[in-house]
Scaffold this motif. Structure first.
Motif, PDB file in Angstrom:
ATOM      1  N   LEU A 129       0.836  -1.209   0.000  1.00 39.96           N
ATOM      2  CA  LEU A 129       0.000   0.000   0.000  1.00 39.96           C
ATOM      3  C   LEU A 129       0.868   1.255   0.000  1.00 39.96           C
ATOM      4  O   LEU A 129       0.570   2.234  -0.691  1.00 39.96           O
ATOM      5  CB  LEU A 129      -0.929   0.002   1.214  1.00 39.96           C
ATOM      6  CG  LEU A 129      -2.102  -0.975   1.186  1.00 39.96           C
ATOM      7  CD1 LEU A 129      -2.859  -0.927   2.512  1.00 39.96           C
ATOM      8  CD2 LEU A 129      -3.050  -0.657   0.035  1.00 39.96           C
ATOM      9  N   GLN A 130       1.938   1.228   0.777  1.00 37.16           N
ATOM     10  CA  GLN A 130       2.855   2.371   0.813  1.00 37.16           C
ATOM     11  C   GLN A 130       3.464   2.619  -0.565  1.00 37.16           C
ATOM     12  O   GLN A 130       3.482   3.752  -1.065  1.00 37.16           O
ATOM     13  CB  GLN A 130       3.969   2.114   1.834  1.00 37.16           C
ATOM     14  CG  GLN A 130       3.495   2.012   3.272  1.00 37.16           C
ATOM     15  CD  GLN A 130       4.536   1.361   4.178  1.00 37.16           C
ATOM     16  OE1 GLN A 130       5.657   1.044   3.755  1.00 37.16           O
ATOM     17  NE2 GLN A 130       4.172   1.147   5.437  1.00 37.16           N
ATOM     18  N   SER A 131       3.961   1.558  -1.182  1.00 39.33           N
ATOM     19  CA  SER A 131       4.628   1.718  -2.476  1.00 39.33           C
ATOM     20  C   SER A 131       3.646   2.093  -3.576  1.00 39.33           C
ATOM     21  O   SER A 131       3.990   2.842  -4.499  1.00 39.33           O
ATOM     22  CB  SER A 131       5.396   0.446  -2.851  1.00 39.33           C
ATOM     23  OG  SER A 131       4.531  -0.657  -2.989  1.00 39.33           O
ATOM     24  N   ASP A 132       2.415   1.613  -3.467  1.00 41.43           N
ATOM     25  CA  ASP A 132       1.393   1.997  -4.440  1.00 41.43           C
ATOM     26  C   ASP A 132       1.125   3.502  -4.367  1.00 41.43           C
ATOM     27  O   ASP A 132       1.017   4.181  -5.400  1.00 41.43           O
ATOM     28  CB  ASP A 132       0.104   1.214  -4.189  1.00 41.43           C
ATOM     29  CG  ASP A 132      -0.965   1.514  -5.218  1.00 41.43           C
ATOM     30  OD1 ASP A 132      -0.829   1.049  -6.360  1.00 41.43           O
ATOM     31  OD2 ASP A 132      -1.933   2.222  -4.882  1.00 41.43           O
ATOM     32  N   HIS A 133       1.033   4.021  -3.155  1.00 36.53           N
ATOM     33  CA  HIS A 133       0.825   5.461  -2.984  1.00 36.53           C
ATOM     34  C   HIS A 133       2.024   6.249  -3.521  1.00 36.53           C
ATOM     35  O   HIS A 133       1.856   7.284  -4.175  1.00 36.53           O
ATOM     36  CB  HIS A 133       0.610   5.790  -1.506  1.00 36.53           C
ATOM     37  CG  HIS A 133       0.579   7.261  -1.218  1.00 36.53           C
ATOM     38  ND1 HIS A 133      -0.487   8.059  -1.546  1.00 36.53           N
ATOM     39  CD2 HIS A 133       1.509   8.081  -0.646  1.00 36.53           C
ATOM     40  CE1 HIS A 133      -0.221   9.311  -1.192  1.00 36.53           C
ATOM     41  NE2 HIS A 133       0.981   9.344  -0.650  1.00 36.53           N
ATOM     42  N   VAL A 169       3.193   9.462   5.265  1.00 35.13           N
ATOM     43  CA  VAL A 169       3.492   9.392   6.692  1.00 35.13           C
ATOM     44  C   VAL A 169       2.371   8.664   7.429  1.00 35.13           C
ATOM     45  O   VAL A 169       2.618   7.844   8.317  1.00 35.13           O
ATOM     46  CB  VAL A 169       3.713  10.797   7.271  1.00 35.13           C
ATOM     47  CG1 VAL A 169       3.770  10.754   8.805  1.00 35.13           C
ATOM     48  CG2 VAL A 169       4.996  11.411   6.728  1.00 35.13           C
ATOM     49  N   GLU A 170       1.130   8.948   7.054  1.00 34.23           N
ATOM     50  CA  GLU A 170      -0.009   8.279   7.681  1.00 34.23           C
ATOM     51  C   GLU A 170       0.038   6.774   7.433  1.00 34.23           C
ATOM     52  O   GLU A 170      -0.301   5.975   8.323  1.00 34.23           O
ATOM     53  CB  GLU A 170      -1.312   8.878   7.157  1.00 34.23           C
ATOM     54  CG  GLU A 170      -1.563  10.298   7.646  1.00 34.23           C
ATOM     55  CD  GLU A 170      -2.733  10.967   6.944  1.00 34.23           C
ATOM     56  OE1 GLU A 170      -3.386  10.291   6.102  1.00 34.23           O
ATOM     57  OE2 GLU A 170      -2.996  12.155   7.218  1.00 34.23           O
ATOM     58  N   LEU A 171       0.466   6.369   6.231  1.00 36.33           N
ATOM     59  CA  LEU A 171       0.583   4.943   5.948  1.00 36.33           C
ATOM     60  C   LEU A 171       1.702   4.314   6.776  1.00 36.33           C
ATOM     61  O   LEU A 171       1.563   3.183   7.271  1.00 36.33           O
ATOM     62  CB  LEU A 171       0.846   4.731   4.459  1.00 36.33           C
ATOM     63  CG  LEU A 171      -0.338   4.990   3.528  1.00 36.33           C
ATOM     64  CD1 LEU A 171       0.116   5.004   2.066  1.00 36.33           C
ATOM     65  CD2 LEU A 171      -1.430   3.944   3.734  1.00 36.33           C
ATOM     66  N   GLU A 178      -0.014  -1.071  13.673  1.00 41.78           N
ATOM     67  CA  GLU A 178      -0.588  -2.399  13.463  1.00 41.78           C
ATOM     68  C   GLU A 178       0.435  -3.530  13.453  1.00 41.78           C
ATOM     69  O   GLU A 178       0.111  -4.655  13.830  1.00 41.78           O
ATOM     70  CB  GLU A 178      -1.388  -2.403  12.155  1.00 41.78           C
ATOM     71  CG  GLU A 178      -2.579  -1.443  12.197  1.00 41.78           C
ATOM     72  CD  GLU A 178      -3.411  -1.468  10.926  1.00 41.78           C
ATOM     73  OE1 GLU A 178      -3.016  -2.160   9.960  1.00 41.78           O
ATOM     74  OE2 GLU A 178      -4.468  -0.804  10.893  1.00 41.78           O
ATOM     75  N   VAL A 179       1.656  -3.261  13.002  1.00 42.87           N
ATOM     76  CA  VAL A 179       2.654  -4.343  12.916  1.00 42.87           C
ATOM     77  C   VAL A 179       3.999  -3.945  13.507  1.00 42.87           C
ATOM     78  O   VAL A 179       4.994  -4.652  13.339  1.00 42.87           O
ATOM     79  CB  VAL A 179       2.836  -4.816  11.451  1.00 42.87           C
ATOM     80  CG1 VAL A 179       1.541  -5.383  10.904  1.00 42.87           C
ATOM     81  CG2 VAL A 179       3.354  -3.684  10.562  1.00 42.87           C
ATOM     82  N   GLY A 180       4.049  -2.796  14.175  1.00 42.54           N
ATOM     83  CA  GLY A 180       5.304  -2.364  14.791  1.00 42.54           C
ATOM     84  C   GLY A 180       6.223  -1.604  13.869  1.00 42.54           C
ATOM     85  O   GLY A 180       7.378  -1.340  14.220  1.00 42.54           O
ATOM     86  N   LEU A 184      12.821   1.378   7.250  1.00 43.31           N
ATOM     87  CA  LEU A 184      13.590   2.364   8.006  1.00 43.31           C
ATOM     88  C   LEU A 184      12.717   3.247   8.889  1.00 43.31           C
ATOM     89  O   LEU A 184      13.245   4.084   9.636  1.00 43.31           O
ATOM     90  CB  LEU A 184      14.404   3.241   7.034  1.00 43.31           C
ATOM     91  CG  LEU A 184      15.484   2.501   6.230  1.00 43.31           C
ATOM     92  CD1 LEU A 184      16.207   3.459   5.306  1.00 43.31           C
ATOM     93  CD2 LEU A 184      16.476   1.793   7.149  1.00 43.31           C
ATOM     94  N   TRP A 185      11.393   3.082   8.794  1.00 43.60           N
ATOM     95  CA  TRP A 185      10.519   3.808   9.716  1.00 43.60           C
ATOM     96  C   TRP A 185      10.744   3.338  11.148  1.00 43.60           C
ATOM     97  O   TRP A 185      10.522   4.065  12.105  1.00 43.60           O
ATOM     98  CB  TRP A 185       9.054   3.620   9.312  1.00 43.60           C
ATOM     99  CG  TRP A 185       8.087   4.467  10.084  1.00 43.60           C
ATOM    100  CD1 TRP A 185       7.320   4.072  11.142  1.00 43.60           C
ATOM    101  CD2 TRP A 185       7.795   5.852   9.878  1.00 43.60           C
ATOM    102  NE1 TRP A 185       6.555   5.108  11.611  1.00 43.60           N
ATOM    103  CE2 TRP A 185       6.830   6.230  10.845  1.00 43.60           C
ATOM    104  CE3 TRP A 185       8.248   6.811   8.973  1.00 43.60           C
ATOM    105  CZ2 TRP A 185       6.319   7.517  10.927  1.00 43.60           C
ATOM    106  CZ3 TRP A 185       7.733   8.095   9.056  1.00 43.60           C
ATOM    107  CH2 TRP A 185       6.777   8.435  10.020  1.00 43.60           C
TER     108      TRP A 185
END
Length: 216
Positions: A129-133, A169-171, A178-180, A184-185
């Motif tokens: 989802l992050q990479s799609d955005h 950032v929201e993603l 949800e998964v920790g 690199l986030w």
């Protein structure tokens, strides 16, 4: 430092510093040849993935504005990044950074056993989802902002790019809840798929390019 001009502007034709040292370590023939242009952010995506996944490769630096015949022979449009797969006879080719990244992930899963994705299926889906955005929204917004000439278009483009960053950032924050977290986030985390996709084409590039073109 090798450089030349295009439309009166100077651009570099080879890497410098530590990047050049890495290039020099990949000067020998391998099953995979990466056709690369040092200033192309989409090349940098693929290069980062090759390094992290520890897949052997040869880097062939090309000038995208003066395409060598060797590249045109296998890819008539001469676009980079491109992979030449030398294990085939005749060699086969791949282009488009996201397609190449998927291919490299598959290669690594059977050879080096490294991955840019987390092992958990749901966490991997969040990274997708992050990479799609990034690919659908953030990168196009960045280039619209960068290329805008009219002052009003620049203001509009800047706002659009800012919103796209906020949404990313929201993603990342969702993944943290949800998964920790992913990539690199996470403090001390490993390079991840979304990092490779957004770094060269959005965040890191923006911090350098926009200082020059938008005085930010």
């Amino acid at each position: 430092m090798s450089s030349t001009t295009d439309s009166g502007k100077v651009y570099h034709r080879e890497c410098t510093g530590p990047a050049l040292e890495t290039v020099q370590q990949h000067a020998h023939d391998q099953d995979i040849t990466l056709f690369a242009g040092c200033f192309c952010p989409f090349v940098q995506r693929v290069w980062a993935a090759l390094e992290y996944l520890q897949i052997p490769y040869k880097r062939h630096e090309v000038d995208p504005y003066q395409k060598p015949q060797e590249l045109l022979n296998v890819l008539p449009k001469g676009l980079v990044p491109a992979l030449m797969l030398n294990a085939f006879n005749p060699p086969r080719t791949l282009n488009e950074s996201t397609v190449i990244l998927d291919f490299l992930e598959d290669i690594a899963s059977k050879s080096t056993h490294r991955s840019l994705f987390p092992p958990d299926p749901y966490a991997k889906a969040l990274v997708r989802l992050q990479s799609d955005h990034i690919n659908r929204t953030l990168v196009p917004a960045f280039y619209r902002y960068l290329q805008a000439q009219d002052p009003e278009a620049q203001i509009s483009g800047g706002k659009e790019f800012h919103v796209a960053i906020q949404s990313l950032v929201e993603l990342f924050e969702r993944a943290e809840r949800e998964v920790g977290g992913t990539g690199l986030w996470i403090e001390g985390g490993n390079l991840g798929w979304a990092d490779v996709v957004v770094g060269p084409c959005g965040i890191f590039r923006a911090t350098n390019v926009l200082k020059h073109y938008r005085e930010l």
